[in-house]
Structures are given as C-alpha cells and as structure tokens.
Scaffold this motif. Structure first.
Motif, PDB file in Angstrom:
ATOM      1  N   MET A   1     -66.291 -49.152 -49.608  1.00 31.60           N
ATOM      2  CA  MET A   1     -67.718 -49.002 -49.792  1.00 31.60           C
ATOM      3  C   MET A   1     -67.967 -48.206 -51.071  1.00 31.60           C
ATOM      4  SD  MET A   1     -70.566 -47.459 -47.196  1.00 31.60           S
ATOM      5  CE  MET A   1     -70.446 -48.938 -46.204  1.00 31.60           C
ATOM      6  N   ALA A   2     -68.925 -48.634 -51.872  1.00 30.15           N
ATOM      7  CA  ALA A   2     -69.273 -47.958 -53.124  1.00 30.15           C
ATOM      8  C   ALA A   2     -69.751 -46.532 -52.847  1.00 30.15           C
ATOM      9  CB  ALA A   2     -70.352 -48.748 -53.856  1.00 30.15           C
ATOM     10  N   ALA A   3     -69.602 -45.678 -53.868  1.00 29.73           N
ATOM     11  CA  ALA A   3     -70.001 -44.276 -53.736  1.00 29.73           C
ATOM     12  C   ALA A   3     -70.705 -43.815 -54.999  1.00 29.73           C
ATOM     13  CB  ALA A   3     -68.784 -43.405 -53.471  1.00 29.73           C
ATOM     14  N   VAL A   4     -71.591 -42.834 -54.823  1.00 31.63           N
ATOM     15  CA  VAL A   4     -72.330 -42.237 -55.927  1.00 31.63           C
ATOM     16  C   VAL A   4     -71.993 -40.750 -55.981  1.00 31.63           C
ATOM     17  CG1 VAL A   4     -74.633 -41.681 -56.822  1.00 31.63           C
ATOM     18  CG2 VAL A   4     -74.230 -43.879 -55.705  1.00 31.63           C
TER      19      VAL A   4
ATOM     20  N   VAL B   1     -67.711 -47.476 -62.171  1.00 34.17           N
ATOM     21  CA  VAL B   1     -68.429 -48.695 -62.516  1.00 34.17           C
ATOM     22  C   VAL B   1     -69.490 -48.429 -63.574  1.00 34.17           C
ATOM     23  CG1 VAL B   1     -69.912 -50.519 -61.578  1.00 34.17           C
ATOM     24  CG2 VAL B   1     -68.025 -49.613 -60.200  1.00 34.17           C
ATOM     25  N   GLN B   2     -70.194 -47.296 -63.442  1.00 41.05           N
ATOM     26  CA  GLN B   2     -71.289 -46.964 -64.361  1.00 41.05           C
ATOM     27  C   GLN B   2     -71.553 -45.472 -64.283  1.00 41.05           C
ATOM     28  OE1 GLN B   2     -73.074 -47.195 -67.052  1.00 41.05           O
ATOM     29  NE2 GLN B   2     -74.172 -49.099 -66.575  1.00 41.05           N
ATOM     30  N   LYS B   3     -72.044 -44.933 -65.388  1.00 39.49           N
ATOM     31  CA  LYS B   3     -72.508 -43.545 -65.410  1.00 39.49           C
ATOM     32  C   LYS B   3     -73.856 -43.522 -66.102  1.00 39.49           C
ATOM     33  CE  LYS B   3     -71.682 -38.855 -66.929  1.00 39.49           C
ATOM     34  NZ  LYS B   3     -71.034 -37.954 -67.853  1.00 39.49           N
ATOM     35  N   ILE B   4     -74.806 -42.834 -65.496  1.00 40.00           N
ATOM     36  CA  ILE B   4     -76.140 -42.664 -66.055  1.00 40.00           C
ATOM     37  C   ILE B   4     -76.295 -41.201 -66.450  1.00 40.00           C
ATOM     38  CG2 ILE B   4     -78.620 -42.862 -65.623  1.00 40.00           C
ATOM     39  CD1 ILE B   4     -77.154 -45.555 -65.397  1.00 40.00           C
ATOM     40  N   TYR B   5     -76.776 -40.956 -67.661  1.00 37.67           N
ATOM     41  CA  TYR B   5     -77.054 -39.600 -68.134  1.00 37.67           C
ATOM     42  C   TYR B   5     -78.554 -39.369 -68.004  1.00 37.67           C
ATOM     43  CZ  TYR B   5     -72.472 -40.051 -70.378  1.00 37.67           C
ATOM     44  OH  TYR B   5     -71.129 -40.233 -70.629  1.00 37.67           O
ATOM     45  N   GLY B   6     -78.956 -38.206 -67.503  1.00 35.06           N
ATOM     46  CA  GLY B   6     -80.380 -37.937 -67.327  1.00 35.06           C
ATOM     47  C   GLY B   6     -80.748 -36.501 -67.628  1.00 35.06           C
TER      48      GLY B   6
ATOM     49  N   ILE C   1     -75.103 -39.383 -63.132  1.00 32.64           N
ATOM     50  CA  ILE C   1     -75.097 -40.145 -61.891  1.00 32.64           C
ATOM     51  C   ILE C   1     -74.001 -41.187 -62.060  1.00 32.64           C
ATOM     52  CG2 ILE C   1     -76.418 -41.561 -60.277  1.00 32.64           C
ATOM     53  CD1 ILE C   1     -78.965 -40.327 -61.661  1.00 32.64           C
ATOM     54  N   TYR C   2     -72.953 -41.035 -61.269  1.00 29.58           N
ATOM     55  CA  TYR C   2     -71.754 -41.853 -61.395  1.00 29.58           C
ATOM     56  C   TYR C   2     -71.699 -42.848 -60.246  1.00 29.58           C
ATOM     57  CZ  TYR C   2     -70.194 -37.706 -64.055  1.00 29.58           C
ATOM     58  OH  TYR C   2     -70.083 -36.657 -64.937  1.00 29.58           O
ATOM     59  N   PHE C   3     -71.450 -44.110 -60.561  1.00 30.52           N
ATOM     60  CA  PHE C   3     -71.289 -45.142 -59.548  1.00 30.52           C
ATOM     61  C   PHE C   3     -69.813 -45.540 -59.514  1.00 30.52           C
ATOM     62  CE2 PHE C   3     -75.650 -45.256 -60.847  1.00 30.52           C
ATOM     63  CZ  PHE C   3     -76.344 -45.457 -59.678  1.00 30.52           C
ATOM     64  N   PHE C   4     -69.173 -45.291 -58.364  1.00 32.52           N
ATOM     65  CA  PHE C   4     -67.756 -45.585 -58.195  1.00 32.52           C
ATOM     66  C   PHE C   4     -67.550 -46.737 -57.225  1.00 32.52           C
ATOM     67  CE2 PHE C   4     -67.494 -41.270 -59.801  1.00 32.52           C
ATOM     68  CZ  PHE C   4     -66.326 -41.283 -60.563  1.00 32.52           C
ATOM     69  N   GLU C   5     -66.404 -47.390 -57.352  1.00 31.26           N
ATOM     70  CA  GLU C   5     -66.060 -48.489 -56.453  1.00 31.26           C
ATOM     71  C   GLU C   5     -65.963 -48.033 -55.005  1.00 31.26           C
ATOM     72  OE1 GLU C   5     -62.424 -49.986 -58.076  1.00 31.26           O
ATOM     73  OE2 GLU C   5     -63.465 -51.077 -59.680  1.00 31.26           O
ATOM     74  N   ASN C   6     -65.476 -46.790 -54.799  1.00 32.76           N
ATOM     75  CA  ASN C   6     -65.292 -46.289 -53.435  1.00 32.76           C
ATOM     76  C   ASN C   6     -65.081 -44.773 -53.464  1.00 32.76           C
ATOM     77  OD1 ASN C   6     -62.491 -45.903 -54.119  1.00 32.76           O
ATOM     78  ND2 ASN C   6     -62.203 -48.090 -53.726  1.00 32.76           N
TER      79      ASN C   6
ATOM     80  N   GLU D   1     -72.162 -42.107 -49.956  1.00 30.59           N
ATOM     81  CA  GLU D   1     -71.738 -43.482 -49.769  1.00 30.59           C
ATOM     82  C   GLU D   1     -72.960 -44.366 -49.997  1.00 30.59           C
ATOM     83  OE1 GLU D   1     -70.070 -44.116 -45.932  1.00 30.59           O
ATOM     84  OE2 GLU D   1     -68.255 -43.003 -46.410  1.00 30.59           O
ATOM     85  N   VAL D   2     -72.770 -45.482 -50.662  1.00 34.09           N
ATOM     86  CA  VAL D   2     -73.870 -46.418 -50.869  1.00 34.09           C
ATOM     87  C   VAL D   2     -74.037 -47.234 -49.593  1.00 34.09           C
ATOM     88  CG1 VAL D   2     -74.683 -48.412 -52.188  1.00 34.09           C
ATOM     89  CG2 VAL D   2     -73.492 -46.531 -53.357  1.00 34.09           C
ATOM     90  N   LEU D   3     -75.212 -47.140 -48.991  1.00 28.59           N
ATOM     91  CA  LEU D   3     -75.481 -47.906 -47.770  1.00 28.59           C
ATOM     92  C   LEU D   3     -75.801 -49.355 -48.113  1.00 28.59           C
ATOM     93  CD1 LEU D   3     -77.622 -45.291 -45.831  1.00 28.59           C
ATOM     94  CD2 LEU D   3     -75.163 -45.753 -45.628  1.00 28.59           C
ATOM     95  N   TYR D   4     -76.749 -49.540 -49.014  1.00 28.16           N
ATOM     96  CA  TYR D   4     -77.083 -50.878 -49.502  1.00 28.16           C
ATOM     97  C   TYR D   4     -78.023 -50.725 -50.696  1.00 28.16           C
ATOM     98  CZ  TYR D   4     -81.172 -49.960 -46.592  1.00 28.16           C
ATOM     99  OH  TYR D   4     -82.263 -49.373 -46.017  1.00 28.16           O
ATOM    100  N   PRO D   5     -77.942 -51.653 -51.636  1.00 26.64           N
ATOM    101  CA  PRO D   5     -78.837 -51.616 -52.793  1.00 26.64           C
ATOM    102  C   PRO D   5     -80.145 -52.349 -52.496  1.00 26.64           C
ATOM    103  CG  PRO D   5     -77.156 -53.267 -53.123  1.00 26.64           C
ATOM    104  CD  PRO D   5     -76.861 -52.603 -51.808  1.00 26.64           C
TER     105      PRO D   5
END
Length: 102
Positions: A1-4, A36-41, A52-57, A88-92
């Motif tokens: 499951m993807a993770a943030v 997968v992606q990183k957002i700078y804010g 904000i980091y988006f990881f595969e798991n 944990e990412v529940l759903y987009p």
C-alpha cells in the motif's frame, strides 16, 4: 500500500536560502528507492516549509528514514522545529492521476 511522509520545518533561514538548499539537494531525492514523488511547499503565513513524499509502500518510507539524506534534513535547513508524520494511502480521489493510483 502506498504511503505519504509529511515533513514540516520551521527555520530562521531566509526564503531564498531555503529554496537554494531545496534545489541543491533535489537531485539526490531522484535516487531514493521507492520514492514516487516529492512536493515542496511553504506556509505563506508562517514561512514554514514542508516536503510531502509519496512512496510505493511503508517499507520504502522506513528505508528512506534510515538514510543519510533523510537524517540530514534538520541540519540542511537549520530546523528549529521539525514534525514528521507518516500515513498509509487509503485511496486517491482521482485514481487515474498520480502520484499514487487506486
């Protein structure tokens, strides 16, 4: 499951200096396994910055947190306060769009 991974930093550095350091370190994040992606804010009201980091798991998040790159984040931005949260990412909302899919 993807993770943030959400990292919020309070620093006394000037905005331009923080941005310079973001850009300086950015290429190293391209090499992080499972990222997968990183957002700078930035919070316009406080000046705090975030990643904000988006990881595969979750395993990829855990592995990243043990790296020199992750462990030097506070020093790199001269953090006077830092908050890290993992979800944990529940759903987009829109599974057809990135950075994670349903």
């Amino acid at each position: 499951m993807a993770a943030v991974l959400f990292v919020r930093i309070k620093s006394r550095l000037e905005t331009k200096e923080i941005e310079r350091r973001f850009l300086e370190r950015r290429p190293r994040f391209l090499e992080v396994p499972g990222l997968v992606q990183k957002i700078y804010g930035r919070d316009g009201a406080t000046g705090d910055v975030c990643g904000i980091y988006f990881f595969e798991n979750n395993a990829a998040v855990d592995a990243f947190r043990e790296t020199e790159l992750a462990q030097t984040i506070p020093a790199a931005y001269e953090a006077i306060d830092i908050r890290r949260e993992v979800y944990e990412v529940l759903y987009p909302l829109r599974p057809e769009r990135g950075p994670v899919t349903g």
